[in-house]
Design a protein around this motif. Structure first.
Motif, PDB file in Angstrom:
ATOM      1  N   PHE A   6       0.843  -1.188   0.000  1.00  0.00           N
ATOM      2  CA  PHE A   6       0.000   0.000   0.000  1.00  0.00           C
ATOM      3  C   PHE A   6       0.884   1.246   0.000  1.00  0.00           C
ATOM      4  CE2 PHE A   6      -2.666  -3.369   1.708  1.00  0.00           C
ATOM      5  CZ  PHE A   6      -3.779  -3.247   0.882  1.00  0.00           C
ATOM      6  N   THR A   7       1.204   1.686  -1.206  1.00  0.00           N
ATOM      7  CA  THR A   7       2.036   2.872  -1.397  1.00  0.00           C
ATOM      8  C   THR A   7       1.546   3.637  -2.618  1.00  0.00           C
ATOM      9  OG1 THR A   7       3.624   1.669  -2.783  1.00  0.00           O
ATOM     10  CG2 THR A   7       4.107   1.795  -0.424  1.00  0.00           C
ATOM     11  N   LEU A   8       1.904   4.915  -2.677  1.00  0.00           N
ATOM     12  CA  LEU A   8       1.656   5.742  -3.853  1.00  0.00           C
ATOM     13  C   LEU A   8       2.997   6.227  -4.391  1.00  0.00           C
ATOM     14  CD1 LEU A   8      -1.389   8.014  -2.878  1.00  0.00           C
ATOM     15  CD2 LEU A   8      -1.370   6.148  -4.543  1.00  0.00           C
ATOM     16  N   VAL A   9       3.169   6.129  -5.694  1.00  0.00           N
ATOM     17  CA  VAL A   9       4.358   6.656  -6.358  1.00  0.00           C
ATOM     18  C   VAL A   9       3.976   7.971  -7.020  1.00  0.00           C
ATOM     19  CG1 VAL A   9       6.109   6.261  -8.118  1.00  0.00           C
ATOM     20  CG2 VAL A   9       5.236   4.331  -6.783  1.00  0.00           C
ATOM     21  N   PHE A  10       4.720   9.021  -6.718  1.00  0.00           N
ATOM     22  CA  PHE A  10       4.468  10.339  -7.299  1.00  0.00           C
ATOM     23  C   PHE A  10       5.592  10.692  -8.271  1.00  0.00           C
ATOM     24  CE2 PHE A  10       2.188  10.365  -3.316  1.00  0.00           C
ATOM     25  CZ  PHE A  10       1.011  11.052  -3.599  1.00  0.00           C
ATOM     26  N   ILE A  11       5.229  11.282  -9.397  1.00  0.00           N
ATOM     27  CA  ILE A  11       6.202  11.789 -10.363  1.00  0.00           C
ATOM     28  C   ILE A  11       5.930  13.277 -10.534  1.00  0.00           C
ATOM     29  CG2 ILE A  11       7.066  11.666 -12.729  1.00  0.00           C
ATOM     30  CD1 ILE A  11       6.175   8.743 -12.789  1.00  0.00           C
ATOM     31  N   ALA A  12       6.973  14.082 -10.385  1.00  0.00           N
ATOM     32  CA  ALA A  12       6.800  15.540 -10.419  1.00  0.00           C
ATOM     33  C   ALA A  12       7.808  16.181 -11.360  1.00  0.00           C
ATOM     34  CB  ALA A  12       6.961  16.117  -9.012  1.00  0.00           C
ATOM     35  N   SER A  13       7.409  17.306 -11.927  1.00  0.00           N
ATOM     36  CA  SER A  13       8.288  18.037 -12.842  1.00  0.00           C
ATOM     37  C   SER A  13       9.270  18.925 -12.090  1.00  0.00           C
ATOM     38  CB  SER A  13       7.451  18.888 -13.800  1.00  0.00           C
ATOM     39  OG  SER A  13       6.630  19.794 -13.073  1.00  0.00           O
ATOM     40  N   ALA A  14       9.064  19.088 -10.792  1.00  0.00           N
ATOM     41  CA  ALA A  14       9.977  19.843  -9.931  1.00  0.00           C
ATOM     42  C   ALA A  14       9.858  19.275  -8.525  1.00  0.00           C
ATOM     43  CB  ALA A  14       9.635  21.332  -9.945  1.00  0.00           C
ATOM     44  N   GLU A  15      10.874  19.499  -7.718  1.00  0.00           N
ATOM     45  CA  GLU A  15      10.876  18.943  -6.363  1.00  0.00           C
ATOM     46  C   GLU A  15       9.761  19.572  -5.528  1.00  0.00           C
ATOM     47  OE1 GLU A  15      11.389  16.571  -3.521  1.00  0.00           O
ATOM     48  OE2 GLU A  15      12.967  16.431  -5.044  1.00  0.00           O
ATOM     49  N   PRO A  16       8.770  18.769  -5.088  1.00  0.00           N
ATOM     50  CA  PRO A  16       7.688  19.311  -4.269  1.00  0.00           C
ATOM     51  C   PRO A  16       8.033  19.220  -2.785  1.00  0.00           C
ATOM     52  CG  PRO A  16       7.198  17.050  -4.822  1.00  0.00           C
ATOM     53  CD  PRO A  16       8.562  17.349  -5.409  1.00  0.00           C
ATOM     54  N   ASP A  17       7.148  19.723  -1.963  1.00  0.00           N
ATOM     55  CA  ASP A  17       7.293  19.601  -0.513  1.00  0.00           C
ATOM     56  C   ASP A  17       6.755  18.221  -0.124  1.00  0.00           C
ATOM     57  OD1 ASP A  17       7.134  19.681   2.256  1.00  0.00           O
ATOM     58  OD2 ASP A  17       6.495  21.773   2.322  1.00  0.00           O
ATOM     59  N   ARG A  18       7.648  17.255  -0.036  1.00  0.00           N
ATOM     60  CA  ARG A  18       7.215  15.876   0.209  1.00  0.00           C
ATOM     61  C   ARG A  18       6.557  15.722   1.575  1.00  0.00           C
ATOM     62  NH1 ARG A  18      11.990  12.030  -2.385  1.00  0.00           N
ATOM     63  NH2 ARG A  18      12.517  13.387  -4.162  1.00  0.00           N
ATOM     64  N   ALA A  19       7.081  16.416   2.568  1.00  0.00           N
ATOM     65  CA  ALA A  19       6.507  16.324   3.910  1.00  0.00           C
ATOM     66  C   ALA A  19       5.076  16.850   3.918  1.00  0.00           C
ATOM     67  CB  ALA A  19       7.363  17.099   4.901  1.00  0.00           C
ATOM     68  N   ALA A  20       4.826  17.924   3.160  1.00  0.00           N
ATOM     69  CA  ALA A  20       3.475  18.488   3.094  1.00  0.00           C
ATOM     70  C   ALA A  20       2.521  17.516   2.413  1.00  0.00           C
ATOM     71  CB  ALA A  20       3.501  19.821   2.345  1.00  0.00           C
ATOM     72  N   ILE A  21       3.002  16.822   1.389  1.00  0.00           N
ATOM     73  CA  ILE A  21       2.170  15.833   0.705  1.00  0.00           C
ATOM     74  C   ILE A  21       1.847  14.682   1.650  1.00  0.00           C
ATOM     75  CG2 ILE A  21       2.183  14.100  -1.143  1.00  0.00           C
ATOM     76  CD1 ILE A  21       3.676  16.125  -2.866  1.00  0.00           C
ATOM     77  N   GLN A  22       2.832  14.247   2.426  1.00  0.00           N
ATOM     78  CA  GLN A  22       2.598  13.178   3.397  1.00  0.00           C
ATOM     79  C   GLN A  22       1.573  13.612   4.443  1.00  0.00           C
ATOM     80  OE1 GLN A  22       4.303   9.688   4.059  1.00  0.00           O
ATOM     81  NE2 GLN A  22       2.183   9.945   4.733  1.00  0.00           N
ATOM     82  N   ARG A  23       1.696  14.848   4.923  1.00  0.00           N
ATOM     83  CA  ARG A  23       0.745  15.340   5.922  1.00  0.00           C
ATOM     84  C   ARG A  23      -0.664  15.421   5.341  1.00  0.00           C
ATOM     85  NH1 ARG A  23       5.061  18.932   7.048  1.00  0.00           N
ATOM     86  NH2 ARG A  23       4.025  20.579   5.846  1.00  0.00           N
ATOM     87  N   ALA A  24      -0.764  15.895   4.108  1.00  0.00           N
ATOM     88  CA  ALA A  24      -2.079  16.002   3.466  1.00  0.00           C
ATOM     89  C   ALA A  24      -2.689  14.622   3.254  1.00  0.00           C
ATOM     90  CB  ALA A  24      -1.949  16.739   2.137  1.00  0.00           C
ATOM     91  N   LEU A  25      -1.849  13.660   2.903  1.00  0.00           N
ATOM     92  CA  LEU A  25      -2.341  12.299   2.692  1.00  0.00           C
ATOM     93  C   LEU A  25      -2.827  11.689   4.004  1.00  0.00           C
ATOM     94  CD1 LEU A  25      -2.736  10.216   0.473  1.00  0.00           C
ATOM     95  CD2 LEU A  25      -0.416   9.403   0.882  1.00  0.00           C
ATOM     96  N   ASP A  26      -2.163  12.034   5.096  1.00  0.00           N
ATOM     97  CA  ASP A  26      -2.576  11.521   6.410  1.00  0.00           C
ATOM     98  C   ASP A  26      -3.983  11.982   6.785  1.00  0.00           C
ATOM     99  OD1 ASP A  26      -0.232  10.133   6.785  1.00  0.00           O
ATOM    100  OD2 ASP A  26       0.737  11.706   7.981  1.00  0.00           O
ATOM    101  N   THR A  27      -4.418  13.117   6.247  1.00  0.00           N
ATOM    102  CA  THR A  27      -5.750  13.635   6.580  1.00  0.00           C
ATOM    103  C   THR A  27      -6.866  12.874   5.868  1.00  0.00           C
ATOM    104  OG1 THR A  27      -5.786  15.294   4.797  1.00  0.00           O
ATOM    105  CG2 THR A  27      -4.764  15.936   6.886  1.00  0.00           C
ATOM    106  N   THR A  28      -6.507  11.946   4.975  1.00  0.00           N
ATOM    107  CA  THR A  28      -7.535  11.188   4.247  1.00  0.00           C
ATOM    108  C   THR A  28      -7.977   9.944   5.012  1.00  0.00           C
ATOM    109  OG1 THR A  28      -5.936   9.810   3.019  1.00  0.00           O
ATOM    110  CG2 THR A  28      -6.527  11.951   2.063  1.00  0.00           C
ATOM    111  N   ARG A  29      -7.458   9.759   6.227  1.00  0.00           N
ATOM    112  CA  ARG A  29      -7.811   8.568   7.007  1.00  0.00           C
ATOM    113  C   ARG A  29      -9.324   8.456   7.188  1.00  0.00           C
ATOM    114  NH1 ARG A  29      -3.559   6.248  10.090  1.00  0.00           N
ATOM    115  NH2 ARG A  29      -1.596   7.403   9.860  1.00  0.00           N
ATOM    116  N   ARG A  30      -9.790   7.251   7.107  1.00  0.00           N
ATOM    117  CA  ARG A  30     -11.216   6.981   7.308  1.00  0.00           C
ATOM    118  C   ARG A  30     -11.511   6.902   8.800  1.00  0.00           C
ATOM    119  NH1 ARG A  30     -14.225   1.373   5.574  1.00  0.00           N
ATOM    120  NH2 ARG A  30     -16.394   2.095   5.699  1.00  0.00           N
ATOM    121  N   GLU A  31     -12.531   7.625   9.232  1.00  0.00           N
ATOM    122  CA  GLU A  31     -12.871   7.650  10.656  1.00  0.00           C
ATOM    123  C   GLU A  31     -13.833   6.523  11.004  1.00  0.00           C
ATOM    124  OE1 GLU A  31     -14.435  11.496  11.366  1.00  0.00           O
ATOM    125  OE2 GLU A  31     -12.524  12.530  11.000  1.00  0.00           O
TER     126      GLU A  31
END
Length: 246
Positions: A221-246
């Protein structure tokens, strides 16, 4: 599977070695190489022209999948990198025809035909096509090298970064959709496996379009991201954490 690198450069030797090994095995008649959507096709052809493979491996058709609904927009964003994938193809799969607007399909067909008049164009939905139509198409002449065509240089024509984010938790579909809607524009592609609403699902994101579909097979269970420039990886991880099902 050859992973964690680029087939055109850092993994060039690994690809050549793998093809030599397959060539020497009994019963192997055809090898299909599926590179990522950010592979450099001209440099791929140069790799396949390695002296170790000449005379014993015949290079088959180069196949490029074209998103009929988003081709024009992607071409503007990715420029020559994207059009080179069209220009070097032997077969062009004009895909997602069911999502194209009226008149859009023929307009895109004219564009890709102008870029590559010699290619065979096949219209498809979900790339559903008879394999013989694409795999049995032969090259009339050996492909010129990328350097001869002026399409390759010591520095790649376009640079991309990729990274993997684990998603070991169950997610809420609405939150997942919102997550992808708010991704940075630098993210051009994402794919992987997630639990969405309690179901094991394959997630595909490209060109701003998201597809989530149940699947019986998941390889972690992983997501692979491809970007045209270096993104804020920590911010993406934090945003993904907010998708947890309650």
């Amino acid at each position: 599977e050859i992973s964690a690198g680029c087939l055109c450069c850092t993994l060039k030797g690994s690809l050549v070695n793998a093809l030599e090994e397959l060539r020497d095995k009994r019963g192997v008649q055809r090898v299909v190489i599926e590179a990522t959507g950010v592979a450099q096709p001209a440099e791929m052809l140069d790799v396949l022209g390695d002296p170790a493979l000449k005379g014993s491996v015949e290079v088959g058709p180069m196949i490029t999948v074209v998103d009929a609904a988003r081709f024009t927009g992607l071409r503007k964003v990715l420029g020559n990198f994207y059009t080179d994938q069209v220009r070097l193809a032997d077969v062009l799969l004009l895909n997602k025809t069911d999502l194209a607007k009226p008149g859009q399909l023929e307009a895109v067909r004219r564009e890709i035909t102008a870029l590559n008049p010699q290619a065979t164009v096949v219209t498809t939905e979900r790339c559903n096509v008879e394999l013989g139509v694409v795999l049995d198409r032969r090259r009339d002449t050996p492909a010129p090298s990328a350097l001869e065509q002026g399409l390759a240089s010591p520095a790649p024509a376009a640079s991309f970064v990729s990274f993997v984010v684990p998603v070991a938790f169950d997610t809420d579909r609405a939150k997942v959709e919102q997550f992808f809607e708010t991704l940075p524009s630098a993210i051009v592609r994402a794919k992987g496996f997630m639990r969405v609403g309690g179901q094991v699902s394959i997630v595909q994101f490209a060109g701003g379009q998201l597809e989530i579909a149940p699947t019986p097979n998941a390889r972690g269970f992983t997501l692979v991201f491809i970007a045209s420039a270096e993104p804020d990886r920590a911010a993406i991880q934090r945003a993904l954490d907010t998708t947890r099902r309650e």
